[in-house]
Design a protein around this motif. Sequence first.
Motif, short mmCIF file in Angstrom:
data_model
loop_
_atom_site.label_atom_id
_atom_site.label_comp_id
_atom_site.label_asym_id
_atom_site.label_seq_id
_atom_site.Cartn_x
_atom_site.Cartn_y
_atom_site.Cartn_z
N ASN A 186 139.76 21.24 59.73
CA ASN A 186 140.60 20.57 60.74
C ASN A 186 142.04 21.03 60.71
OD1 ASN A 186 138.48 19.12 61.60
ND2 ASN A 186 139.17 17.14 60.81
N ASN A 187 142.37 21.91 59.76
CA ASN A 187 143.74 22.42 59.74
C ASN A 187 143.86 23.47 60.82
OD1 ASN A 187 144.61 20.86 57.56
ND2 ASN A 187 143.56 22.26 56.16
N MET A 188 145.05 23.67 61.26
CA MET A 188 145.25 24.65 62.31
C MET A 188 146.28 25.67 61.84
SD MET A 188 143.69 24.78 65.21
CE MET A 188 142.24 23.95 65.77
N CYS A 189 146.00 26.34 60.74
CA CYS A 189 146.89 27.40 60.31
C CYS A 189 146.91 28.41 61.46
CB CYS A 189 146.39 28.04 59.03
SG CYS A 189 146.25 26.84 57.69
N SER A 190 148.11 28.80 61.88
CA SER A 190 148.18 29.50 63.16
C SER A 190 147.52 30.88 63.14
CB SER A 190 149.65 29.61 63.60
OG SER A 190 150.35 30.41 62.69
N PHE A 191 147.37 31.46 61.92
CA PHE A 191 146.78 32.81 61.84
C PHE A 191 145.26 32.78 61.78
CE2 PHE A 191 148.08 31.23 57.63
CZ PHE A 191 146.85 31.17 56.99
N CYS A 192 144.68 31.59 61.64
CA CYS A 192 143.29 31.51 61.15
C CYS A 192 142.26 31.18 62.24
CB CYS A 192 143.22 30.48 60.04
SG CYS A 192 141.60 30.41 59.28
N VAL A 193 141.16 31.88 62.18
CA VAL A 193 140.11 31.76 63.19
C VAL A 193 139.04 30.74 62.78
CG1 VAL A 193 138.51 33.57 62.39
CG2 VAL A 193 138.98 33.34 64.83
N VAL A 194 139.07 30.33 61.50
CA VAL A 194 138.00 29.47 60.97
C VAL A 194 137.77 28.18 61.78
CG1 VAL A 194 137.31 28.04 58.97
CG2 VAL A 194 138.04 30.40 58.63
N PRO A 195 138.83 27.44 62.17
CA PRO A 195 138.56 26.21 62.92
C PRO A 195 137.81 26.48 64.22
CG PRO A 195 140.84 26.27 62.18
CD PRO A 195 140.26 27.62 61.90
N PHE A 196 137.94 27.70 64.76
CA PHE A 196 137.26 28.03 66.01
C PHE A 196 135.84 28.52 65.76
CE2 PHE A 196 141.80 28.71 66.35
CZ PHE A 196 142.12 27.83 67.39
N THR A 197 135.64 29.24 64.66
CA THR A 197 134.31 29.81 64.43
C THR A 197 133.39 28.84 63.69
OG1 THR A 197 135.01 30.83 62.37
CG2 THR A 197 135.15 32.18 64.35
N ARG A 198 133.97 27.95 62.87
CA ARG A 198 133.12 27.08 62.06
C ARG A 198 133.25 25.61 62.43
NH1 ARG A 198 130.95 30.32 57.81
NH2 ARG A 198 130.02 28.47 56.93
N GLY A 199 134.13 25.30 63.36
CA GLY A 199 134.16 23.95 63.93
C GLY A 199 134.90 22.92 63.10
#
Length: 474
Positions: A186-199
């Motif tokens: 649920n974090n939104m580190c601005s560089f990171c794609v994980v919240p988008f790919t893993r939900g």
Amino acid sequence: MLDYVSDKVQDESRQGEAFAPFTADPNLYKKQFYIESYGCAMNFADSEIVASILNKEGFGATKNVADADLIFINTCSIREKAEQTVRKRLTDFKKVKKAKPGLLIGVLGCMAERLKTKFLEEEKLVDMVVGPDAYRTLPSLVGEAESGQKAVNVLLSRDETYADISPVRLDSNGVSAFVSIMRGCNNMCSFCVVPFTRGRERSRDAESIINECRELFEEGYREVTLLGQNVDSYYFVNEVKDEVVTFAKLLERVALISPLLRVRFSTSHPKDITDEVLHTIVKYENICNYIHLPVQSGSSRVLQLMNRTYTKEWYMAKVDRIRELIPGCGISSDVITGFCTETEEDHKETMRIMEYSGYDFSYMFFYSERPGTLAERRYDDDIPLDIKKKRLQEIVDLQGRLSHESNKKDLGKIFKVLIDGDSKKDESKWKGRSSQNKTIVFAKENNGLKKGDYVNVKVTDCTQATLLGHIINE
Ligand code: SAM
Ligand code: SF4
């Protein structure tokens, strides 16, 4: 090589590893699958879930692409280079398919959602595209693909944790295993794609985690690493028992399975790690004195742009607290160089915080812009590649010195080591790890020890990466 530096959670030597975990007669299986995995430990743990789901449906694994009826590639999107590697492998597999028309190829994991149309329709590289929350549907997707349809399921879920699935341990040393305790972020580190790919983040049922760890212990495993993108935000409400399980509680319950079972965890976000967790580590000898606490940058200004929600001072105070409560605790980090707008002074601040924290090792990367992330939408990727790489080389060199210094401080000390196998270079020696997660190599001395045993080792020498020593019989 410079966009990535080998690490122990995301082990470079394991990238692309193919597995054949079942020893049974291959004729028992209706089909054979081959699976290659890329990326972080969570992805490797997911491949074990996939293997379990397929195995239940009568599919067996093979290490040989040539024997496979199904080829899966479990993908990573974290940096551009990881995606390029996968694309190259898919092109290789397409050639294999030409010679074997019935063969099916599937893309699993983080690249699935973003590239499904490209892979399936435009480039026609694959027959199946399956996202990280859709593995239960794999057997029916295989059926669809066999009947000539393009099989896709990239739906992300709010509650899938695969809690009830017993992973098939792939290419395991029989001593250490990864156990997923949560999914998504649920974090939104601005560089990171994980919240988008893993939900979205969701925590797995605590009972199922404890049961899995207990079964591993009973099978002879002696170390579990509890995995999540942000383990400190683990939170599970057991409605039957009317209890809330926090990460500290979970750690304690896993530690209580047996004093002989070592417990590790990864990753801790500096904003979330609590004193309660630190006190729990102190309370149980079998919870390892080692924390992976990624800093990403030492500049408060850059940290703000990264949306890490802590400052340089907050981070340093966390390191102080760890050192105060757990003297001698191993600390490692992730560091990114060349993030948007990073100045030479910001970079120097990163080097200073690395010195301050005295990391035992770090996983170091140069910034790679990822489509759809906050940084891609908001900021210019304005640091030239040669500067990103130059800065990366500087922090790699610095980390080399810090690791060596940290190892030299261990000379003359005695560590309790869990033996995990033969030394790669010399079979007359054992290799194991200390509680602080340092690798120690020492002579076997023919005294009946085996993999999975604990032994006290005195450190007599070291390199940058390894401690060397001998057994102390007390
Ligand atoms: N959840 C963990 C955390 O917050 O520390 C890390 C997850 S990520 C799989 C592992 C590491 O990859 C990150 O800590 C970061 O250093 C690096 N990383 C993530 N996105 C990146 C990007 N766009 N470019 C370069 N490195 C990146
Ligand atoms: Fe990515 Fe940040 Fe979540 Fe880690 S905490 S997975 S870096 S968004």
